[in-house]
Scaffold this motif. Structure first.
Motif, PDB file in Angstrom:
ATOM      1  N   UNK A   1      10.047 -13.401  -5.670  1.00 10.71           N
ATOM      2  CA  UNK A   1      10.223 -12.316  -4.901  1.00 10.71           C
ATOM      3  C   UNK A   1       9.875 -11.043  -5.873  1.00 10.71           C
ATOM      4  N   UNK A   2       9.797 -10.144  -5.066  1.00  8.98           N
ATOM      5  CA  UNK A   2       9.372  -8.732  -5.953  1.00  8.98           C
ATOM      6  C   UNK A   2      10.709  -8.515  -6.551  1.00  8.98           C
ATOM      7  N   UNK A   3      11.883  -8.475  -5.919  1.00  8.35           N
ATOM      8  CA  UNK A   3      13.159  -8.209  -6.681  1.00  8.35           C
ATOM      9  C   UNK A   3      13.653  -9.256  -7.461  1.00  8.35           C
ATOM     10  N   UNK A   4      13.013 -10.348  -7.990  1.00 15.46           N
ATOM     11  CA  UNK A   4      13.504 -11.085  -8.609  1.00 15.46           C
ATOM     12  C   UNK A   4      14.348 -10.713  -9.826  1.00 15.46           C
ATOM     13  N   UNK A   5      14.053  -9.680 -10.469  1.00 14.49           N
ATOM     14  CA  UNK A   5      14.567  -9.029 -11.548  1.00 14.49           C
ATOM     15  C   UNK A   5      15.920  -8.860 -11.611  1.00 14.49           C
ATOM     16  N   UNK A   6      16.652  -8.414 -10.643  1.00 16.76           N
ATOM     17  CA  UNK A   6      17.906  -8.032 -10.630  1.00 16.76           C
ATOM     18  C   UNK A   6      18.829  -9.591 -10.860  1.00 16.76           C
ATOM     19  N   UNK A   7      18.363 -10.529 -10.286  1.00 18.35           N
ATOM     20  CA  UNK A   7      18.784 -12.013 -10.563  1.00 18.35           C
ATOM     21  C   UNK A   7      18.517 -12.149 -12.001  1.00 18.35           C
ATOM     22  N   UNK A   8      17.504 -12.005 -12.527  1.00 18.25           N
ATOM     23  CA  UNK A   8      17.321 -12.454 -13.984  1.00 18.25           C
ATOM     24  C   UNK A   8      18.439 -11.486 -14.604  1.00 18.25           C
ATOM     25  N   UNK A   9      18.420 -10.305 -14.539  1.00 13.11           N
ATOM     26  CA  UNK A   9      19.359  -9.479 -15.347  1.00 13.11           C
ATOM     27  C   UNK A   9      20.881 -10.091 -15.137  1.00 13.11           C
ATOM     28  N   UNK A  10      21.318 -10.509 -14.014  1.00 14.81           N
ATOM     29  CA  UNK A  10      22.414 -10.837 -13.800  1.00 14.81           C
ATOM     30  C   UNK A  10      22.832 -12.366 -14.412  1.00 14.81           C
ATOM     31  N   UNK A  11      22.079 -13.069 -14.182  1.00 14.56           N
ATOM     32  CA  UNK A  11      22.167 -14.483 -14.361  1.00 14.56           C
ATOM     33  C   UNK A  11      21.699 -15.076 -15.911  1.00 14.56           C
ATOM     34  N   UNK A  12      20.752 -14.313 -16.275  1.00 11.52           N
ATOM     35  CA  UNK A  12      20.071 -14.422 -17.523  1.00 11.52           C
ATOM     36  C   UNK A  12      19.120 -15.411 -17.697  1.00 11.52           C
ATOM     37  N   UNK A  13      18.309 -15.867 -16.343  1.00 11.58           N
ATOM     38  CA  UNK A  13      17.425 -16.552 -16.331  1.00 11.58           C
ATOM     39  C   UNK A  13      16.232 -16.176 -15.949  1.00 11.58           C
ATOM     40  N   UNK A  14      14.988 -16.552 -16.871  1.00 11.28           N
ATOM     41  CA  UNK A  14      13.612 -16.149 -16.489  1.00 11.28           C
ATOM     42  C   UNK A  14      13.119 -16.976 -15.291  1.00 11.28           C
ATOM     43  N   UNK A  15      12.853 -16.423 -14.158  1.00 11.90           N
ATOM     44  CA  UNK A  15      12.480 -17.023 -13.081  1.00 11.90           C
ATOM     45  C   UNK A  15      11.199 -17.481 -13.080  1.00 11.90           C
ATOM     46  N   UNK A  16      10.409 -16.710 -13.608  1.00 14.07           N
ATOM     47  CA  UNK A  16       8.843 -16.889 -13.623  1.00 14.07           C
ATOM     48  C   UNK A  16       8.441 -17.984 -14.719  1.00 14.07           C
ATOM     49  N   UNK A  17       9.149 -18.070 -15.962  1.00 15.25           N
ATOM     50  CA  UNK A  17       9.090 -19.071 -16.700  1.00 15.25           C
ATOM     51  C   UNK A  17       9.662 -20.325 -16.185  1.00 15.25           C
ATOM     52  N   UNK A  18      10.619 -20.374 -15.521  1.00 11.71           N
ATOM     53  CA  UNK A  18      11.170 -21.311 -14.784  1.00 11.71           C
ATOM     54  C   UNK A  18      10.094 -22.043 -13.792  1.00 11.71           C
ATOM     55  N   UNK A  19       9.498 -21.100 -12.938  1.00  4.55           N
ATOM     56  CA  UNK A  19       8.416 -21.660 -12.271  1.00  4.55           C
ATOM     57  C   UNK A  19       7.515 -22.458 -13.027  1.00  4.55           C
TER      58      UNK A  19
END
Length: 589
Positions: free
Chosen positions: A293-311
């Motif tokens: 998602x465009x807004x994946x960034x706020x999840x990354x900031x709060x949970x400390x998970x790099x979602x794109x690297x996870x993909x």
């Protein structure tokens, strides 16, 4: 395993994926259209290849050309980003057929969840609550009228393959159905090459909540919190935050469990987002976005998970390294989408060339940008320029930090949504957290406050390209190479950026200053493609009557009659491109 990734996208998301690739030690390949030759994502990549002309259908949506370039570049995988082909199952199959890895869900899961009607059927089977609506696409206007009577107005006509608010029209009376259906279909066909539409009940004052999930190829899946995306215009998000100030821990856990259950039931793999409407303590599944998602960034900031690297790691076959019980939010994050739009003109697209550019910085501030100084914004794509994200120990600190960062963010030469965001961050309703998707419409004072933050209208810049040394780019057989030139350019040559500034700025200035003054007519305030003409010579029109629809930056914009009268000539034709300031029709006298 793969060591080279082609990113089949542009702008800030292309750069975001490239940075993740670099951190994982992977080579990244960019693609670009003729309109994006000077785009930052092209310069950042390890290699870059021309796809074709500016229109998306001939470049970023051309599956055969993207596959051809990926093979030429030696890519072992393709990351689609979001938009364009990110949720296209045929593209995923074509990537696999060419012997490469598609960094996303399997095409079968994409088809089961990517189409809105298909996703509604899957949610029904998984026992996830739905907004009342159809489970199949509709063709008949009479059927839509029947459903409107059954559900009660308003209803929403929505694109089966849609996303980001495109291909969605809200209908409040039966008389609006025909125009809304035609407009939604037209926009859906252009944006997604799929004109199929369905209908659902339109909740009048909900919040927009979405759940982020990750799933691997070994049957494991987790929910990584929720995002509140309720501040929207034209059904497209402007501000997102994590976590939502509206959810109780019990509802949060219940929604996360439902999201994982639904994703697991369709054998989903990778990153995905399940969107819900939340009203009066109840949640209803809306759709799934089978991509980042465009807004994946706020999840990354709060949970400390790099979602794109996870993909990428999941696409390489890794078993999920996260456990649900370990995913605990820390503090709060807010994202503002910085778009090239004029909030004082109903968020109308605002083209131009970026002048001064300075990003904010400091503790808890992140900028994901796709622009730079002297960058000419193309009319062919989304209006998103960058995303500004702030993190704080609590929601109040995140908002306060966002206010400071917005004030520090300097983007000269173009109109952006920064003043609106400043107004929103200062509004007591937003500060209280009690917003719905109708926040902007319910608070017209926001626009007046926006006016107080807005800088004077930008004047054309006069800066020239630096003299020595000159970093130029040459293109040979569709591949870019960097060249450093010391000394003057040959006579008659001009840097591409300067040429782009000159060619874009001149016609706009002439059109707006001369035609609007000398001709009594309907004038286009923007550059774009004429999507529909509702004017005929000799027609009697009223002030404010919609006469033309112009598509710019993937949005349809209604052009209305400036006053009542009888039309003379109708100069604009459907399918043609017009400049800002162009006269679309004249009045008789």
């Amino acid at each position: 395993m793969f060591d080279t990734v082609l990113i089949a996208n542009r702008g800030e998301i292309a750069l975001r994926v490239m940075r993740a690739c670099r951190e994982l030690g992977l080579r990244c390949v960019a693609v670009y259209s003729e309109a994006d030759r000077e785009a930052p994502h092209v310069a950042y990549a390890d290699a870059a290849y021309l796809l074709g002309p500016a229109p998306s259908a001939e470049s970023y949506l051309s599956i055969p050309r993207i596959i051809e370039v990926a093979q030429q570049a030696g890519a072992g995988a393709i990351h689609p980003g979001y938009g364009f082909l990110a949720e296209n199952a045929d593209f995923a199959r074509a990537v696999a057929a060419a012997g490469m890895v598609f960094i996303g869900p399997p095409p079968e899961a994409m088809e089961r969840m990517g189409g809105k009607t298909a996703a509604r059927r899957e949610a029904t089977d998984a026992g996830v609550p739905l907004v009342p609506g159809t489970l199949e696409p509709l063709e008949s206007l009479d059927e839509i009228r029947r459903l409107g009577d059954a559900y009660g107005y308003p209803i929403a006509i929505k694109a089966v393959g849609g996303g980001g608010g495109r291909g969605l029209r809200v209908v409040r009376t039966p008389d609006e159905i025909a125009d809304a259906f035609a407009s939604a279909r037209r926009e859906a066909e252009v944006a997604f090459k799929n004109g199929a539409l369905y209908v659902e009940k339109y909740l009048t004052n909900p919040r927009h909540i979405e759940i982020q999930i990750l799933a691997d190829t070994h049957g494991n899946a987790v929910a990584i919190g929720e995002r509140d995306c309720s501040v929207q215009r034209r059904h497209q998000k402007l501000i997102e935050e994590c976590p939502s100030p509206a959810l109780t821990p019990q509802i949060r856990a219940e929604m996360g469990t439902a999201a994982v259950r639904l994703a697991t039931s369709v054998n989903y793999v990778g990153a995905g987002t399940l969107e819900f409407l939340f009203e009066d303590g109840h949640y209803y599944f809306l759709e799934m976005n089978t991509r980042i998602q465009v807004e994946h960034t706020v999840t990354e900031m709060v949970f400390g998970v790099d979602l794109v690297k996870a993909q990428i790691r999941i696409a390489q076959g890794e078993k999920l390294w996260l456990r649900q019980e370990d995913l605990v939010p820390r503090a709060h994050a807010v994202e503002c989408r910085i778009n090239a739009e004029d909030p004082l003109a109903n968020f109308r697209p605002a083209l131009g060339t970026v002048g001064e550019y300075r990003e904010p910085s400091g503790l808890g501030v992140r900028v994901d940008s796709g622009i730079r100084a002297n960058y000419a914004i193309p009319q062919f794509y989304d209006s998103l320029l960058s995303k500004l994200i702030t993190w704080g120990a609590d929601r109040n600190e995140a908002i306060a930090r966002m206010r400071r960062a917005l004030a520090d963010y300097q983007i000269g030469g173009v109109i952006t949504t920064i003043p609106f965001h400043q107004a929103a961050m200062a509004h007591p309703i937003f500060i209280s957290g009690d917003v719905s998707v109708n926040f902007i419409g319910q608070h017209p004072e926001l626009i007046e406050t926006t006016r107080s933050f807005a800088p004077p209208a930008p004047e054309p810049g006069t800066s020239e390209t630096p003299t020595e040394p000159r970093n130029l780019t040459v293109e040979v057989n569709g591949k870019r190479f960097g060249v450093r030139l010391f000394g003057d350019l040959p006579a008659g040559a001009a840097p591409a950026a300067a040429a782009a500034k000159s060619s874009r700025r001149g016609p706009e200035r002439r059109g707006s200053s001369q035609m609007a003054v000398k001709v009594d007519g309907v004038v286009s305030p923007i550059q774009g493609r004429v999507a529909a003409v509702r004017a005929t010579p000799g027609q009697e029109v009223t002030a404010g009557q919609v006469l033309f629809i112009i598509e710019a930056m993937k949005m349809e914009n209604e052009i209305t009659a400036p006053h009542a009268g009888k039309l003379g000539e109708v100069l604009a034709q459907e399918g043609t491109t017009v400049e800002s300031g162009a006269v679309l029709a004249t009045f008789q006298h």
